[in-house]
Design a protein around this motif. Sequence first.
Motif, PDB file in Angstrom:
ATOM      1  N   TRP A 130     -26.664 -14.448 -89.308  1.00 29.08           N
ATOM      2  CA  TRP A 130     -25.685 -14.359 -90.550  1.00 29.08           C
ATOM      3  C   TRP A 130     -25.504 -15.666 -91.255  1.00 29.08           C
ATOM      4  O   TRP A 130     -25.018 -15.902 -92.237  1.00 29.08           O
ATOM      5  CB  TRP A 130     -24.306 -13.802 -90.062  1.00 29.08           C
ATOM      6  CG  TRP A 130     -24.306 -12.564 -89.477  1.00 29.08           C
ATOM      7  CD1 TRP A 130     -24.337 -12.348 -87.982  1.00 29.08           C
ATOM      8  CD2 TRP A 130     -24.892 -11.176 -89.933  1.00 29.08           C
ATOM      9  NE1 TRP A 130     -24.608 -10.934 -87.671  1.00 29.08           N
ATOM     10  CE2 TRP A 130     -24.732 -10.367 -88.841  1.00 29.08           C
ATOM     11  CE3 TRP A 130     -24.671 -10.493 -91.369  1.00 29.08           C
ATOM     12  CZ2 TRP A 130     -24.923  -8.843 -88.975  1.00 29.08           C
ATOM     13  CZ3 TRP A 130     -24.835  -9.209 -91.429  1.00 29.08           C
ATOM     14  CH2 TRP A 130     -25.080  -8.429 -90.138  1.00 29.08           C
ATOM     15  N   ALA A 131     -25.989 -16.958 -90.551  1.00 31.25           N
ATOM     16  CA  ALA A 131     -25.482 -18.139 -90.874  1.00 31.25           C
ATOM     17  C   ALA A 131     -26.564 -18.814 -91.576  1.00 31.25           C
ATOM     18  O   ALA A 131     -26.570 -19.706 -92.332  1.00 31.25           O
ATOM     19  CB  ALA A 131     -24.654 -18.979 -90.000  1.00 31.25           C
ATOM     20  N   SER A 165     -30.441  -4.200 -86.829  1.00 33.48           N
ATOM     21  CA  SER A 165     -31.194  -4.496 -87.854  1.00 33.48           C
ATOM     22  C   SER A 165     -31.491  -5.749 -88.477  1.00 33.48           C
ATOM     23  O   SER A 165     -32.615  -6.163 -89.020  1.00 33.48           O
ATOM     24  CB  SER A 165     -30.810  -3.217 -88.757  1.00 33.48           C
ATOM     25  OG  SER A 165     -30.949  -2.016 -88.262  1.00 33.48           O
ATOM     26  N   ARG A 166     -30.175  -6.314 -88.812  1.00 32.29           N
ATOM     27  CA  ARG A 166     -30.288  -7.738 -89.180  1.00 32.29           C
ATOM     28  C   ARG A 166     -31.090  -8.517 -88.315  1.00 32.29           C
ATOM     29  O   ARG A 166     -31.756  -9.480 -88.748  1.00 32.29           O
ATOM     30  CB  ARG A 166     -28.844  -8.194 -89.093  1.00 32.29           C
ATOM     31  CG  ARG A 166     -28.726  -9.657 -89.824  1.00 32.29           C
ATOM     32  CD  ARG A 166     -28.646  -9.889 -91.216  1.00 32.29           C
ATOM     33  NE  ARG A 166     -28.605 -11.143 -91.730  1.00 32.29           N
ATOM     34  CZ  ARG A 166     -27.959 -11.413 -92.792  1.00 32.29           C
ATOM     35  NH1 ARG A 166     -27.820 -10.323 -93.710  1.00 32.29           N
ATOM     36  NH2 ARG A 166     -27.725 -12.717 -93.170  1.00 32.29           N
ATOM     37  N   THR A 167     -30.835  -8.483 -86.962  1.00 38.44           N
ATOM     38  CA  THR A 167     -31.555  -9.329 -86.157  1.00 38.44           C
ATOM     39  C   THR A 167     -33.319  -8.983 -86.136  1.00 38.44           C
ATOM     40  O   THR A 167     -34.010 -10.207 -86.391  1.00 38.44           O
ATOM     41  CB  THR A 167     -31.360  -9.192 -84.670  1.00 38.44           C
ATOM     42  OG1 THR A 167     -29.953  -9.359 -84.593  1.00 38.44           O
ATOM     43  CG2 THR A 167     -32.094 -10.092 -83.719  1.00 38.44           C
ATOM     44  N   VAL A 168     -33.466  -7.811 -86.345  1.00 41.01           N
ATOM     45  CA  VAL A 168     -35.100  -7.365 -86.574  1.00 41.01           C
ATOM     46  C   VAL A 168     -35.588  -7.820 -87.759  1.00 41.01           C
ATOM     47  O   VAL A 168     -36.674  -8.369 -87.872  1.00 41.01           O
ATOM     48  CB  VAL A 168     -35.149  -5.876 -86.605  1.00 41.01           C
ATOM     49  CG1 VAL A 168     -36.629  -5.472 -86.875  1.00 41.01           C
ATOM     50  CG2 VAL A 168     -34.733  -5.316 -84.952  1.00 41.01           C
ATOM     51  N   GLY A 183     -32.702 -20.416 -80.157  1.00 42.03           N
ATOM     52  CA  GLY A 183     -31.953 -19.236 -79.932  1.00 42.03           C
ATOM     53  C   GLY A 183     -31.324 -18.479 -80.961  1.00 42.03           C
ATOM     54  O   GLY A 183     -30.598 -19.393 -81.752  1.00 42.03           O
ATOM     55  N   LEU A 184     -31.560 -17.455 -81.163  1.00 44.28           N
ATOM     56  CA  LEU A 184     -30.655 -16.486 -82.254  1.00 44.28           C
ATOM     57  C   LEU A 184     -29.934 -15.408 -81.679  1.00 44.28           C
ATOM     58  O   LEU A 184     -30.152 -15.028 -80.541  1.00 44.28           O
ATOM     59  CB  LEU A 184     -31.976 -15.940 -83.078  1.00 44.28           C
ATOM     60  CG  LEU A 184     -32.927 -16.748 -83.920  1.00 44.28           C
ATOM     61  CD1 LEU A 184     -34.117 -15.770 -84.558  1.00 44.28           C
ATOM     62  CD2 LEU A 184     -32.283 -17.664 -84.756  1.00 44.28           C
ATOM     63  N   GLY A 185     -28.731 -15.217 -82.409  1.00 34.91           N
ATOM     64  CA  GLY A 185     -28.059 -14.125 -82.172  1.00 34.91           C
ATOM     65  C   GLY A 185     -27.157 -13.485 -83.203  1.00 34.91           C
ATOM     66  O   GLY A 185     -27.281 -14.100 -84.324  1.00 34.91           O
ATOM     67  N   ASN A 186     -26.776 -12.279 -83.095  1.00 34.00           N
ATOM     68  CA  ASN A 186     -26.135 -11.714 -84.217  1.00 34.00           C
ATOM     69  C   ASN A 186     -24.384 -11.830 -84.247  1.00 34.00           C
ATOM     70  O   ASN A 186     -23.773 -11.199 -84.985  1.00 34.00           O
ATOM     71  CB  ASN A 186     -26.367 -10.150 -84.359  1.00 34.00           C
ATOM     72  CG  ASN A 186     -26.079  -9.218 -83.076  1.00 34.00           C
ATOM     73  OD1 ASN A 186     -25.218  -9.629 -82.463  1.00 34.00           O
ATOM     74  ND2 ASN A 186     -26.934  -8.288 -82.644  1.00 34.00           N
ATOM     75  N   LEU A 210     -38.990 -19.009 -78.803  1.00 36.62           N
ATOM     76  CA  LEU A 210     -37.835 -18.157 -79.352  1.00 36.62           C
ATOM     77  C   LEU A 210     -37.157 -17.298 -78.309  1.00 36.62           C
ATOM     78  O   LEU A 210     -37.591 -16.536 -77.468  1.00 36.62           O
ATOM     79  CB  LEU A 210     -38.202 -17.536 -80.610  1.00 36.62           C
ATOM     80  CG  LEU A 210     -37.373 -16.710 -81.469  1.00 36.62           C
ATOM     81  CD1 LEU A 210     -36.568 -17.615 -82.203  1.00 36.62           C
ATOM     82  CD2 LEU A 210     -38.155 -15.682 -82.560  1.00 36.62           C
ATOM     83  N   VAL A 211     -35.803 -17.106 -78.525  1.00 33.35           N
ATOM     84  CA  VAL A 211     -35.090 -16.317 -77.371  1.00 33.35           C
ATOM     85  C   VAL A 211     -33.918 -15.729 -78.188  1.00 33.35           C
ATOM     86  O   VAL A 211     -33.514 -16.202 -79.294  1.00 33.35           O
ATOM     87  CB  VAL A 211     -34.356 -16.924 -76.179  1.00 33.35           C
ATOM     88  CG1 VAL A 211     -35.584 -17.452 -75.327  1.00 33.35           C
ATOM     89  CG2 VAL A 211     -33.345 -18.153 -76.745  1.00 33.35           C
ATOM     90  N   LEU A 212     -33.478 -14.667 -77.599  1.00 37.10           N
ATOM     91  CA  LEU A 212     -32.312 -13.905 -78.132  1.00 37.10           C
ATOM     92  C   LEU A 212     -31.101 -13.754 -77.374  1.00 37.10           C
ATOM     93  O   LEU A 212     -30.981 -13.462 -76.158  1.00 37.10           O
ATOM     94  CB  LEU A 212     -32.721 -12.568 -78.699  1.00 37.10           C
ATOM     95  CG  LEU A 212     -33.511 -12.319 -79.711  1.00 37.10           C
ATOM     96  CD1 LEU A 212     -33.879 -10.807 -79.889  1.00 37.10           C
ATOM     97  CD2 LEU A 212     -33.331 -12.709 -81.258  1.00 37.10           C
TER      98      LEU A 212
END
Length: 304
Positions: free
Chosen positions: A88-89, A134-137, A113-116, A152-154
């Motif tokens: 989101w950022a 859905s935002r992450t996809v 690393g990404l996250g919601n 890349l990791v989640l």
Amino acid sequence: MNSDDPVPGVPSPPPRERGPVISLWGGGPWQDPARRAEAREAAAEVEELGYARLWLSGGFDPGLHPVFGDLLDATRELGVASGIVSVWAATPQELAEAWADLERRHPGRFLLGLGNSHAAVVEGSGGRYEKPYSRTVEHLDALGDAVPPQRLVLAALGPRMLRLARDRTRGAHPYFVPPAHTSLAREVVGASSWLAPEVAVVLDADPDRARAVAREHTRGYLALPNYADNLRRLGYGDDDLRDGGSDRLVDELVCWGEPATVAAGVARHVDAGADEVAVQVLTADPGRFPRAEWAQLAAALLPA
């Protein structure tokens, strides 16, 4: 889509008999712009002690925080990872450009690393927290091949997000989880996907002092639905989740005691299936870099 090719600074899942990768997870002072020189010195010390990687929050400002580049500049081989950058950022374009710059300057050393994130955080910043999966996809789709999947990791807690981490990235970075979650996550992601939970620790053998420090950490996270719901899925009830957590829950979430006891607690996550453990040292003063504790843990956790 996961690659097993070795990448400097980003270890592939090691065979169990060779032991796990041990890293550090840092909060508090690392991103303070007034302490950037101190952070660079601390990162060099982390590398000298033998830790594999340094994980830091990506914060909530737009784009990729400059601290990641600073710490890569200050070290030679230490891996650096974002745990996590909020979808989101930061836009996919911002992250792709920032990743490419770090890759050019420090090949193979930065793991994105990404996250919601959490509704309270996103909406507190003026955003709308809708359909986080859905935002992450969509974020991954927009990144495309700009960041290779093995780099890349989640952040992932529930089965759906764990499967997404398995299918679209190198693997998962669960945060604020007991060993039971690491075991469950390994079952979901399978044997070949990479699993790197964060594990909080307190180096103090006094139960009252150790749990007091631990609860300063757990109290805020237990107020966030993502974490509370994840713990409920593991069988913890309302009595466990209130007032900073029951002793039973706190002791599962935070390893405390002498260095050897803490090392045994970290080993529970390894036995449950972790390829890497990102150890977060908690102290009564969250504003300091816990250098003495890092050294004590290195002696207990890292091969001589």
